[in-house]
Each structure stands twice: as structure tokens, then as C-alpha cells.
Design an enzyme around this catalytic site. Structure first.
Site, mmCIF file in Angstrom:
data_model
loop_
_atom_site.group_PDB
_atom_site.id
_atom_site.type_symbol
_atom_site.label_atom_id
_atom_site.label_comp_id
_atom_site.label_asym_id
_atom_site.label_seq_id
_atom_site.Cartn_x
_atom_site.Cartn_y
_atom_site.Cartn_z
ATOM 1 N N ARG A 1 -53.433 1.647 34.824
ATOM 2 C CA ARG A 1 -53.362 0.765 33.634
ATOM 3 C C ARG A 1 -53.964 1.403 32.376
ATOM 4 N NH1 ARG A 1 -55.089 -3.317 37.402
ATOM 5 N NH2 ARG A 1 -53.259 -4.329 38.265
ATOM 6 N N LYS B 1 -46.333 6.439 19.986
ATOM 7 C CA LYS B 1 -45.105 6.031 20.671
ATOM 8 C C LYS B 1 -44.918 6.960 21.864
ATOM 9 C CE LYS B 1 -42.129 3.934 17.197
ATOM 10 N NZ LYS B 1 -40.874 4.084 16.423
ATOM 11 N N GLU C 1 -37.779 16.597 10.625
ATOM 12 C CA GLU C 1 -38.730 15.471 10.577
ATOM 13 C C GLU C 1 -39.670 15.607 9.367
ATOM 14 O OE1 GLU C 1 -38.283 12.868 12.467
ATOM 15 O OE2 GLU C 1 -37.784 13.425 14.533
ATOM 16 N N LYS D 1 -47.416 9.804 7.772
ATOM 17 C CA LYS D 1 -47.260 9.036 9.023
ATOM 18 C C LYS D 1 -48.492 8.169 9.270
ATOM 19 C CE LYS D 1 -45.440 8.835 13.566
ATOM 20 N NZ LYS D 1 -44.658 9.388 14.641
ATOM 21 N N GLU E 1 -44.647 -1.305 14.978
ATOM 22 C CA GLU E 1 -43.324 -1.396 14.353
ATOM 23 C C GLU E 1 -42.794 -2.829 14.288
ATOM 24 O OE1 GLU E 1 -40.701 1.987 15.064
ATOM 25 O OE2 GLU E 1 -38.998 0.646 14.883
ATOM 26 N N ARG F 1 -42.978 0.374 9.893
ATOM 27 C CA ARG F 1 -42.899 1.630 10.645
ATOM 28 C C ARG F 1 -41.454 2.074 10.910
ATOM 29 N NH1 ARG F 1 -46.522 3.796 15.753
ATOM 30 N NH2 ARG F 1 -45.335 5.704 16.047
ATOM 31 N N ASN G 1 -37.803 5.963 11.076
ATOM 32 C CA ASN G 1 -36.580 6.230 11.839
ATOM 33 C C ASN G 1 -35.399 6.573 10.945
ATOM 34 O OD1 ASN G 1 -37.206 5.997 14.613
ATOM 35 N ND2 ASN G 1 -37.580 3.828 14.282
ATOM 36 N N HIS H 1 -32.337 8.234 12.362
ATOM 37 C CA HIS H 1 -32.412 8.149 13.822
ATOM 38 C C HIS H 1 -31.342 7.239 14.429
ATOM 39 C CE1 HIS H 1 -36.163 10.153 13.031
ATOM 40 N NE2 HIS H 1 -36.543 10.142 14.282
ATOM 41 N N HIS I 1 -29.699 9.095 17.246
ATOM 42 C CA HIS I 1 -29.824 8.726 18.662
ATOM 43 C C HIS I 1 -28.441 8.565 19.299
ATOM 44 C CE1 HIS I 1 -34.219 7.038 18.338
ATOM 45 N NE2 HIS I 1 -34.170 8.350 18.337
ATOM 46 N N HIS J 1 -33.198 16.986 19.310
ATOM 47 C CA HIS J 1 -33.504 15.722 18.629
ATOM 48 C C HIS J 1 -33.538 15.918 17.107
ATOM 49 C CE1 HIS J 1 -35.326 11.838 17.806
ATOM 50 N NE2 HIS J 1 -36.292 12.446 17.137
HETATM 51 P P1 NAD Z 1 -39.353 19.770 23.143
HETATM 52 O O1 NAD Z 1 -40.567 19.112 23.581
HETATM 53 O O2 NAD Z 1 -38.186 19.794 24.068
HETATM 54 O O3 NAD Z 1 -39.713 21.268 22.718
HETATM 55 C C1 NAD Z 1 -38.702 22.088 22.226
HETATM 56 C C2 NAD Z 1 -38.591 23.415 23.014
HETATM 57 O O4 NAD Z 1 -39.609 24.296 22.568
HETATM 58 C C3 NAD Z 1 -38.753 23.277 24.501
HETATM 59 O O5 NAD Z 1 -37.890 24.188 25.136
HETATM 60 C C4 NAD Z 1 -40.201 23.704 24.717
HETATM 61 O O6 NAD Z 1 -40.442 24.173 26.017
HETATM 62 C C5 NAD Z 1 -40.347 24.778 23.685
HETATM 63 N N1 NAD Z 1 -41.680 25.037 23.187
HETATM 64 C C6 NAD Z 1 -42.644 24.140 22.889
HETATM 65 N N2 NAD Z 1 -43.660 24.737 22.267
HETATM 66 C C7 NAD Z 1 -43.358 26.038 22.194
HETATM 67 C C8 NAD Z 1 -44.013 27.169 21.636
HETATM 68 N N3 NAD Z 1 -45.153 27.062 20.970
HETATM 69 N N4 NAD Z 1 -43.413 28.380 21.751
HETATM 70 C C9 NAD Z 1 -42.198 28.493 22.367
HETATM 71 N N5 NAD Z 1 -41.522 27.467 22.885
HETATM 72 C C10 NAD Z 1 -42.101 26.243 22.789
HETATM 73 O O7 NAD Z 1 -38.800 19.129 21.772
HETATM 74 P P2 NAD Z 1 -39.522 18.607 20.447
HETATM 75 O O8 NAD Z 1 -38.566 18.883 19.368
HETATM 76 O O9 NAD Z 1 -40.899 19.101 20.340
HETATM 77 O O10 NAD Z 1 -39.612 17.040 20.696
HETATM 78 C C11 NAD Z 1 -38.459 16.245 20.798
HETATM 79 C C12 NAD Z 1 -38.825 14.979 21.540
HETATM 80 O O11 NAD Z 1 -39.788 14.252 20.776
HETATM 81 C C13 NAD Z 1 -37.659 14.049 21.755
HETATM 82 O O12 NAD Z 1 -37.666 13.598 23.076
HETATM 83 C C14 NAD Z 1 -37.930 12.906 20.801
HETATM 84 O O13 NAD Z 1 -37.408 11.689 21.249
HETATM 85 C C15 NAD Z 1 -39.421 12.885 20.760
HETATM 86 N N6 NAD Z 1 -39.979 12.274 19.546
HETATM 87 C C16 NAD Z 1 -40.937 11.337 19.717
HETATM 88 C C17 NAD Z 1 -41.537 10.766 18.611
HETATM 89 C C18 NAD Z 1 -42.663 9.799 18.799
HETATM 90 O O14 NAD Z 1 -43.086 9.180 17.813
HETATM 91 N N7 NAD Z 1 -43.199 9.674 19.972
HETATM 92 C C19 NAD Z 1 -41.143 11.152 17.322
HETATM 93 C C20 NAD Z 1 -40.151 12.118 17.185
HETATM 94 C C21 NAD Z 1 -39.575 12.686 18.323
HETATM 95 N N1 GLY Z 2 -40.982 8.804 14.924
HETATM 96 C C1 GLY Z 2 -40.951 7.436 14.518
HETATM 97 C C2 GLY Z 2 -42.235 6.721 14.734
HETATM 98 O O1 GLY Z 2 -43.205 7.287 15.176
HETATM 99 O O2 GLY Z 2 -42.305 5.560 14.445
#
Ligand code: NAD
Ligand code: GLY
Length: 370
Positions: A127, A149, A191, A233, A243, A247, A251, A254, A258, A271
Site C-alpha cells: 500500500r 503520475k 516535451e 511543471k 488533474e 493540469r 497534455n 497528447h 496517444h 512517446h
Molecule cells: P523510455 O523510458 O523508453 O527511454 C527511452 C530509451 O532510452 C529506452 O530505450 C531506454 O532504455 C533508453 N535510455 C534511457 N536512458 C538512457 C541513457 N542515459 N543513455 C542511453 N539510453 C538510455 O522513454 P522516455 O521517452 O524516457 O519515456 C516515455 C514514457 O514516459 C512513456 O511511457 C510515457 O507515457 C511516459 N510519460 C509519463 C509522464 C508522467 O507524467 N508520468 C509524462 C510524460 C511521459
Molecule cells: N505529463 C502530463 C502530466 O504530468 O500531467
């Protein structure tokens, strides 16, 4: 409060008893001081993936060894396609196999995929256990690691299963960006660009001027971009953590993005690529609704293209492409009773969330996809 040997910037996320710092600087990841004053525990679990772990896990382990008696780790397969139940369960299996307790601190070492999954695991294991985001992609440093998130994907929709759960700290080591592939850097730039049209046109102008330095990953430019993105942010999340309104402006791009990710299959487009193209589509919709002029749409499109991002959406269905996009967008979490909500630019630097006439949305999809 934290005695580090390299200069750092700190951005505070102000959320009463859930407040925390984002640390931004070079070579933070491997310094013991980066992880001082976190909740006391005897054990830590590093969650990473098969790409990031060989690059950075040893340095993180070394830094954490001054704070924890035992450090376990788990490596997930790399990629958006693995942001699912099976791999979430792999984290729980590891925690239980090592008899981890409710004080165990989880460290997400990686990009947004590892960060979102580790955060969700931390929110639900016993939890709720503390977790720290050690963000190694640009996208994670400017967006996903900040704000709490957490989620996994469902085959029918992006980030459909998750929780709001804040980390104890976010660590943005700019040095880690040096090993990031160019395509991933571009995804992060999407972003960063996003924050301009929705909140800060002076930042948009700065990005426009400094795009080459950002693409070359120059430390000073990157430090400013990460800091300003996190500040914007922080301001938004500080006012609307869960949100209920404001917030949603984060997006921008997005809703279309998406649909692209889900429609092509998760992982086909990154993404950030889907968000970049989605911003172009959302800007067209904003112009068609009379909120901005075409000159701004063109300026934003040009910047997105210069960041190395796609500006034309994929055709997801040869018979009825717009209908297919609409069906996918209905699953968006912002939808209200089946009504799709879009983040629209309400004059440069300002955003609003609203529904749009279906005929206009169809026209934008037809114009922007090839
Ligand atoms: P990712 O986590 O897949 O990383 C991208 C690639 O880079 C992967 O292959 C990873 O292994 C590699 N990598 C990571 N760090 C590295 C480094 N320093 N050197 C070499 N390779 C490296 O993708 P991302 O773009 O970081 O994140 C996308 C995800 O984030 C999506 O799932 C999206 O939905 C999510 N997201 C979440 C929020 C939120 O608020 N929680 C906001 C935006 C995006
Ligand atoms: N990436 C959108 C949010 O964090 O609300």
C-alpha cells in the site's frame, strides 16, 4: 541541505507533506550526497532496464551503498511495449523474493517507462513505499519523473492503469544525457517545446534560438531547459496535483499523440514523437477554431521539425482514418462521457481544454496525416 561536489539547481515541488526537490546538475547520479536525507531504510531496490543498467547501475549502487545495508535490483526488458502487467509483476516478485518490507526505498533508474512503472509499483507494494526518480532520459528529466503520475499501458489505451503517487526526490543528471540516442533526445525536446505554447512564450523564443545547442546537448543550454521545464511543471502540479482542471494543459498534443501510439502499437513511434506530431495537429485545431493564427501554427510546426520530430501523422486506417483516430481518442483519460477533450492554444502562451466539433477534428486529421 545536500553537500554535492558539483553545482546543482534545485526546483521544489510544493505539495504540503508530499513536497520534494528536483536536483539538476552533472554527475549527480553517482554521488552519495545526492541521496542524503531520504526516508531511513535498510534495503533499497534499483529498478532499471537492460539498456540503462549496464551504463549506470554500478555508479548508483556505489552511491547508495553509504545509505543502505542491502541493495537489490531488477532489470526489466527495454521499451514501451513492456510497460505492462507482466513486468509490473516482475517488480513485485523481486520485492517479495527478497522479503522487502514497507520501508524499502525503490529507485527508478531510467526513462519514463521505468519511472512510470517503478512509481506504480511503489504506490501499490504494501500500500505504498517510498521511491526516488533517477531520470536518465531528457523526457524523464523535463516531464515524466516530476509530478507523481505513474502507470502502465493497457492494449486498449495508454497509461490506463495507474496512480498519483509522488516520489521523495527527482535526480536529473545531465551527464546521463550524453549516452542518449539522438532520436530519444528529440523525443525529450517535444516535451520541452510543449511548455512554451501552453505557459511561457519567452521560453518558447529561447528554445527557438537555442535549438542547435539543445540538439548538441550543451550543458548550459540543457541545464536551463530542464530547470525551466521543471519550474513550469512545478507551478501547474502545485495548483492541481490530481488533474481536476489546470493540469490537463500539460497534455498539449497528447490526445492526438496517444491515438498515434495506441493505433500503431506501443513502441512503434516514441512517446515524444507522437506528442510532437500531436502538437502540430492540436495547433491546427486551435487555428481552425479561431484561437490562434496560422502564422503561429507554422512557427510551432517549424520548431518541432527542427527538433527532429515528425510533423505528419501516420495513416492508421486506409478506409476511415479520421474515424479510427476518433475511436482511439475516445479512450483518452480526459474524455468526458465519450466527449473527446483537446488541449487548445488559446493565444500563444495560454491553453484551455475543450471539446471540438467532430467535423473540424476530422478535417484536421485528414490535413495532417499522410
Ligand atoms: P523510455 O523510458 O523508453 O527511454 C527511452 C530509451 O532510452 C529506452 O530505450 C531506454 O532504455 C533508453 N535510455 C534511457 N536512458 C538512457 C541513457 N542515459 N543513455 C542511453 N539510453 C538510455 O522513454 P522516455 O521517452 O524516457 O519515456 C516515455 C514514457 O514516459 C512513456 O511511457 C510515457 O507515457 C511516459 N510519460 C509519463 C509522464 C508522467 O507524467 N508520468 C509524462 C510524460 C511521459
Ligand atoms: N505529463 C502530463 C502530466 O504530468 O500531467
Amino acid at each position: 541541505m545536500i553537500a554535492l561536489t558539483t553545482p546543482i539547481e534545485t526546483v521544489r515541488i510544493d505539495l504540503a507533506d508530499r513536497s520534494y526537490d528536483i536536483l539538476i546538475g552533472e554527475n549527480l547520479l553517482g554521488q552519495a550526497a545526492t541521496y542524503g536525507q531520504l526516508p531511513k531504510a535498510s534495503a533499497a531496490l534499483i529498478v532499471s532496464n537492460t539498456t540503462v543498467s549496464p551504463l549506470y547501475e554500478a555508479a548508483l549502487r556505489q552511491a547508495l551503498s553509504s545509505h543502505y545495508k542491502v541493495i537489490h535490483s531488477v532489470q526489466l526488458p527495454d521499451g514501451e511495449a513492456h510497460k505492462d502487467w507482466v513486468n509490473l509483476n516482475h517488480i513485485f516478485d523481486t520485492l517479495l523474493a527478497h522479503a522487502c518490507d514497507r520501508k524499502t526505498v525503490l529507485f527508478a533508474l531510467g526513462g519514463g517507462v521505468v519511472g512510470d512503472m517503478t512509481g506504480f509499483a511503489a504506490a501499490s507494494f504494501m500500500r505504498g513505499v517510498p521511491f526516488v526518480q533517477v531520470a536518465t532520459t531528457l523526457l524523464a528529466q523535463v516531464d515524466s519523473s516530476v509530478g507523481g503520475k505513474t502507470a502502465i499501458n493497457h492494449p486498449m489505451g495508454k497509461n490506463m492503469i495507474g496512480a498519483f503517487y509522488q516520489p521523495q526526490r527527482v535526480v536529473c543528471d545531465l551527464g546521463a544525457l550524453k549516452t542518449l540516442p539522438a532520436r530519444e533526445l528529440s523525443a525529450g525536446l517535444a516535451e520541452i517545446i510543449k511548455y512554451g505554447p501552453i505557459a511561457d512564450m519567452a521560453f518558447f523564443d529561447w528554445i527557438d534560438t537555442n535549438m542547435a545547442a539543445l540538439q548538441a546537448c550543451e550543458t548550459q543550454a540543457m541545464a536551463h531547459a530542464v530547470k525551466r521545464s521543471c519550474e513550469i511543471k512545478a507551478l501547474v502540479v502545485g495548483q492541481d496535483e490530481r488533474e481536476s482542471g489546470l493540469r490537463a494543459i500539460l497534455n498539449f498534443g497528447h490526445t492526438f499523440g496517444h491515438a498515434i501510439e495506441a493505433g500503431l502499437g506501443f513502441g512503434e513511434w516514441l512517446h515524444g514523437e507522437a506528442v510532437g506530431c500531436g502538437m502540430v495537429m492540436a495547433a491546427h485545431l486551435s487555428a481552425d477554431m479561431g484561437l490562434i493564427d496560422v502564422a503561429f501554427v507554422n512557427r510551432l510546426t517549424d520548431l518541432i521539425q527542427r527538433a527532429g520530430l515528425p510533423i505528419q501523422g501516420p495513416v492508421l486506417n486506409a478506409q476511415d482514418n479520421a474515424g479510427h483516430y476518433l475511436a482511439l481518442m475516445q479512450h483518452d483519460k480526459k474524455s468526458i462521457a465519450g466527449d473527446i477533450q483537446f488541449v487548445l492554444i488559446d493565444g500563444p502562451g495560454k491553453a484551455r481544454v475543450s471539446a471540438a466539433p467532430e467535423a473540424m477534428v476530422r478535417a484536421v486529421i485528414d490535413r495532417c496525416c499522410a
